[in-house]
Design a protein around this motif. Sequence first.
Motif, mmCIF file in Angstrom:
data_model
loop_
_atom_site.group_PDB
_atom_site.id
_atom_site.type_symbol
_atom_site.label_atom_id
_atom_site.label_comp_id
_atom_site.label_asym_id
_atom_site.label_seq_id
_atom_site.Cartn_x
_atom_site.Cartn_y
_atom_site.Cartn_z
ATOM 1 N N PHE A 240 0.823 -1.214 0.000
ATOM 2 C CA PHE A 240 0.000 0.000 0.000
ATOM 3 C C PHE A 240 0.855 1.262 0.000
ATOM 4 N N TYR A 241 2.080 1.175 0.509
ATOM 5 C CA TYR A 241 3.003 2.308 0.375
ATOM 6 C C TYR A 241 3.241 2.603 -1.108
ATOM 7 N N LYS A 242 3.457 1.545 -1.881
ATOM 8 C CA LYS A 242 3.703 1.720 -3.319
ATOM 9 C C LYS A 242 2.492 2.295 -4.030
ATOM 10 N N LEU A 243 1.305 1.931 -3.567
ATOM 11 C CA LEU A 243 0.075 2.454 -4.172
ATOM 12 C C LEU A 243 -0.200 3.898 -3.767
ATOM 13 N N GLY A 244 0.459 4.355 -2.691
ATOM 14 C CA GLY A 244 0.236 5.718 -2.221
ATOM 15 C C GLY A 244 -0.984 5.864 -1.342
ATOM 16 N N THR A 245 -1.594 4.735 -0.924
ATOM 17 C CA THR A 245 -2.754 4.799 -0.028
ATOM 18 C C THR A 245 -2.386 4.431 1.403
ATOM 19 N N TYR A 246 -1.301 3.720 1.591
ATOM 20 C CA TYR A 246 -0.603 3.508 2.859
ATOM 21 C C TYR A 246 -1.235 2.516 3.839
#
Length: 401
Positions: A240-246
């Motif tokens: 989710f870090y990579k998706l930017g939603t965390y």
Amino acid sequence: MDYVYGPGRNHLFVPGPVNIPEPVIRAMNRNNEDYRSPAIPALTKTLLEDVKKIFKTTSGTPFIIPTTGTGAWESALTNTLSPGDCIISFLIGQFSLLWIDQQQRLGFNVDVVESEWGQGANLEVMASKLAADTAHSIKAICIVHNETATGVTNNLATVRRILDHYNHPALLLVDGVSSICALDFRMDEWGVDVALTGSQKALSLPTGMGILCASPKALEATKTAKSVRVFFDWNDYLKFYKLGTYWPYTPSIQLLYGLRAALDLIFEEGLENVIKRHNRLAKATRLAVEAWGLKNCAQKEEWYSDTVTAILVPPHIDSAEIVRRAWKRYNLSLGLGLNKVAGKVFRIGHLGNLNELQLLGCLAGVEMVLKDVGYPVKLGSGVAAACAYLQNTIPMIPSRI
């Protein structure tokens, strides 16, 4: 309304949970939000960047998990180790004992290095074990930086020097629950692979967030770690870090805003000034203890903690009665003696968003309680000793100069 009402405010001097500053309380006083909206990822991004500063790391990867310090322990272990792995763990008090219990229940082969309660970790024993481990079967060193049950702080820089001396690849996993943001902590410089803390300690938040930071070496270890993990799996976070939603699951919105306010207060004061303030409060407390004719549970000055002082009482006094009387008569909350030191020590927590005059109120309360339980304390003696020191050492408040 308090469940058990007392006039004025409770004087909270346990070593966690600690006093919550008003700006943090106000920041958390808000409605729920959709954590998938653009606002929460934007907030989370700044928090992840800024929590690295309290660990003093530029290379570490942070994780903010809705849990307690106990959950952060489990996260550190299960993401980096496999069942059966040999680890060295130091038993020096109640909280190191609990972490060892968790390590054993998770199926690790725990080599326990035990010290008398009131002493620090026996690093000479660790050194001898590392020297003999030419096959590098020891996979991790687990150590509590600051043992709150006995008021003992361990020297992490020495642990790293020993590991480096023997060129040993074991991971260094550190419980910094009652040290990070209050004591000097240098994740990168000391080669700490996983460090963790809890929101209710020096960050001065409610309980509910376990905050970890993992080194690149620790992240690499997750690729081969075979411990079962679901809720605490760092890989879910990293996706989710990579998706930017965390967030792989719903966070506590209110605690996130509280963390933002808490970090802002720390950075406004300056992290180094926060550390100096804790040292100042601790020294004042120790001077008061000396003036009362009592002794510190920590047996050597090198082990003295700057976040909690555990105070030995005479054999004829039950320290639990001191804690009970403080709460019932003076609305003062002190820390109990735990396990092996139950009835033998009481603890004064001096960590978090706390100033010198608050501490002096606590010391005055302790003197009255000591008098109540029959200890021949001279009223004002500890307060006077602390005042004499603090009057010469308290700096001007920078924002008010």
